[in-house]
Design a protein around this motif. Sequence first.
Motif, short mmCIF file in Angstrom:
data_model
loop_
_atom_site.label_atom_id
_atom_site.label_comp_id
_atom_site.label_asym_id
_atom_site.label_seq_id
_atom_site.Cartn_x
_atom_site.Cartn_y
_atom_site.Cartn_z
N GLU A 44 0.84 -1.21 0.00
CA GLU A 44 0.00 0.00 0.00
C GLU A 44 0.87 1.25 0.00
N LEU A 45 0.43 2.21 -0.81
CA LEU A 45 1.15 3.49 -0.92
C LEU A 45 0.18 4.59 -0.50
N THR A 46 0.53 5.32 0.56
CA THR A 46 -0.40 6.31 1.13
C THR A 46 0.35 7.59 1.48
N GLU A 47 -0.24 8.71 1.06
CA GLU A 47 0.28 10.02 1.43
C GLU A 47 -0.92 10.97 1.51
N LYS A 48 -1.37 11.24 2.72
CA LYS A 48 -2.56 12.06 2.90
C LYS A 48 -2.23 13.29 3.74
N ASN A 49 -2.81 14.45 3.27
CA ASN A 49 -2.74 15.71 4.02
C ASN A 49 -1.31 16.05 4.45
N GLY A 50 -0.37 15.99 3.47
CA GLY A 50 1.01 16.35 3.77
C GLY A 50 1.16 17.84 3.98
N GLN A 51 2.33 18.26 4.46
CA GLN A 51 2.58 19.66 4.75
C GLN A 51 3.08 20.44 3.54
N ASP A 52 3.44 19.73 2.46
CA ASP A 52 3.91 20.41 1.25
C ASP A 52 2.84 20.35 0.18
N LEU A 53 3.18 20.83 -1.01
CA LEU A 53 2.20 20.93 -2.09
C LEU A 53 2.23 19.73 -3.04
N GLU A 54 3.13 18.83 -2.84
CA GLU A 54 3.19 17.63 -3.68
C GLU A 54 3.86 16.49 -2.91
N ASP A 55 3.45 15.30 -3.24
CA ASP A 55 4.01 14.12 -2.58
C ASP A 55 4.05 12.95 -3.56
N SER A 56 4.92 11.98 -3.23
CA SER A 56 5.02 10.75 -4.05
C SER A 56 5.34 9.59 -3.12
N ASN A 57 5.09 8.41 -3.62
CA ASN A 57 5.36 7.20 -2.85
C ASN A 57 5.67 6.07 -3.83
N THR A 58 6.56 5.16 -3.39
CA THR A 58 7.00 4.07 -4.27
C THR A 58 7.04 2.77 -3.48
N ALA A 59 6.65 1.70 -4.14
CA ALA A 59 6.74 0.35 -3.56
C ALA A 59 7.36 -0.57 -4.61
N VAL A 60 8.33 -1.39 -4.15
CA VAL A 60 8.99 -2.37 -5.02
C VAL A 60 8.98 -3.71 -4.30
N VAL A 61 8.46 -4.74 -4.96
CA VAL A 61 8.38 -6.07 -4.34
C VAL A 61 8.79 -7.12 -5.37
N ALA A 62 9.20 -8.28 -4.83
CA ALA A 62 9.43 -9.48 -5.64
C ALA A 62 8.50 -10.55 -5.12
N VAL A 63 7.64 -11.07 -5.99
CA VAL A 63 6.61 -12.00 -5.55
C VAL A 63 6.57 -13.22 -6.46
N GLN A 64 6.12 -14.33 -5.88
CA GLN A 64 5.90 -15.56 -6.64
C GLN A 64 4.49 -15.52 -7.23
N LEU A 65 4.40 -15.59 -8.55
CA LEU A 65 3.11 -15.53 -9.23
C LEU A 65 2.88 -16.78 -10.07
N LYS A 66 1.63 -17.08 -10.26
CA LYS A 66 1.24 -18.21 -11.09
C LYS A 66 0.64 -17.72 -12.40
N ALA A 67 0.74 -18.56 -13.42
CA ALA A 67 0.18 -18.21 -14.71
C ALA A 67 -1.31 -17.94 -14.56
N GLY A 68 -1.75 -16.80 -15.10
CA GLY A 68 -3.15 -16.42 -14.99
C GLY A 68 -3.45 -15.46 -13.87
N ASP A 69 -2.50 -15.24 -12.96
CA ASP A 69 -2.72 -14.24 -11.89
C ASP A 69 -2.92 -12.86 -12.51
N ARG A 70 -3.73 -12.02 -11.83
CA ARG A 70 -4.04 -10.67 -12.33
C ARG A 70 -3.45 -9.64 -11.36
N VAL A 71 -2.58 -8.80 -11.91
CA VAL A 71 -1.88 -7.78 -11.11
C VAL A 71 -2.39 -6.40 -11.54
N SER A 72 -2.68 -5.55 -10.54
CA SER A 72 -3.19 -4.21 -10.86
C SER A 72 -2.84 -3.24 -9.72
N VAL A 73 -3.07 -1.97 -10.00
CA VAL A 73 -2.91 -0.92 -8.98
C VAL A 73 -4.26 -0.23 -8.82
#
Length: 265
Positions: free
Chosen positions: A209-238
């Motif tokens: 999960e990537l969350t940035e709410k009500n920050g003190q500046d005028l812009e924010d960003s967030n990044t997540a990087v993972v390595a996962v075991q997936l099976k054929a047919g799995d559906r990945v989305s954001v």
Amino acid sequence: MFEEGGAFRKLYLHDFHLMFTQYKLPPFRSITSLFTSIDMRAIVFLCLLHAAFGQGKFSWLGPVPITPQQSPIQSPDVCAADQSSCGCCLMQRQISRMERLFNKSINLLKDELMSSKLILNNVRASRSAFSVALNNNSAVTSYGPFSSDSIIKYKHIFINLGDGYNVETGIFTVPRSGVYSLSVTIYGTARLILNNCATLQVNNQNVAELTEKNGQDLEDSNTAVVAVQLKAGDRVSVKLLQGCSINDDFNHYNTFTGFMLYASD
């Protein structure tokens, strides 16, 4: 010719004995006295012809039958029967041996080639990678907020190797089981309210999960990087979470990337 061996001399003495017995020739005391007679020389000459051309097939008493043991054709060892062909036999054996080794090497090379082709096809089938951005607009545009969680549909494609990512749905369908690297970056600016938040999901299950709410500046960003075991047919989305928004333009602040590290099937 008397020096060629004991068996050869015995043959001559046997023939002389037959001559003196059958034709009642006078006895002689030595070989030297025998050669002093012209008649004896003629007889010796005939004996020599008999030894040279007869080869044991005829005797003074008539033809001598050839037994199967005397036939060179029936000899199991060609080299023992005919020394002149022995070299050819050895050469033929060597050629046959080289031919067998050559054929064996060719078969091994064919097996290696087939194995290499299978590995190459496996690698080609394993190639799966995508990288997309929210848009490619010249001006900054907002995406969201929405009244419920919504899958982010990334419209600008950097790469879509294997065509696993669907630009219409925003979903990456895993083509082959394996370990995948997934990364998501979100970015938002505070035009009304700074509230950018999203979650990386596999089959509608939260992974990061990537969350940035009500920050003190005028812009924010967030990044997540993972390595996962997936099976054929799995559906990945954001998914963009309810009430959140993100912003992007041709600078591509919002990105979604995934690629297979190695196959596991």
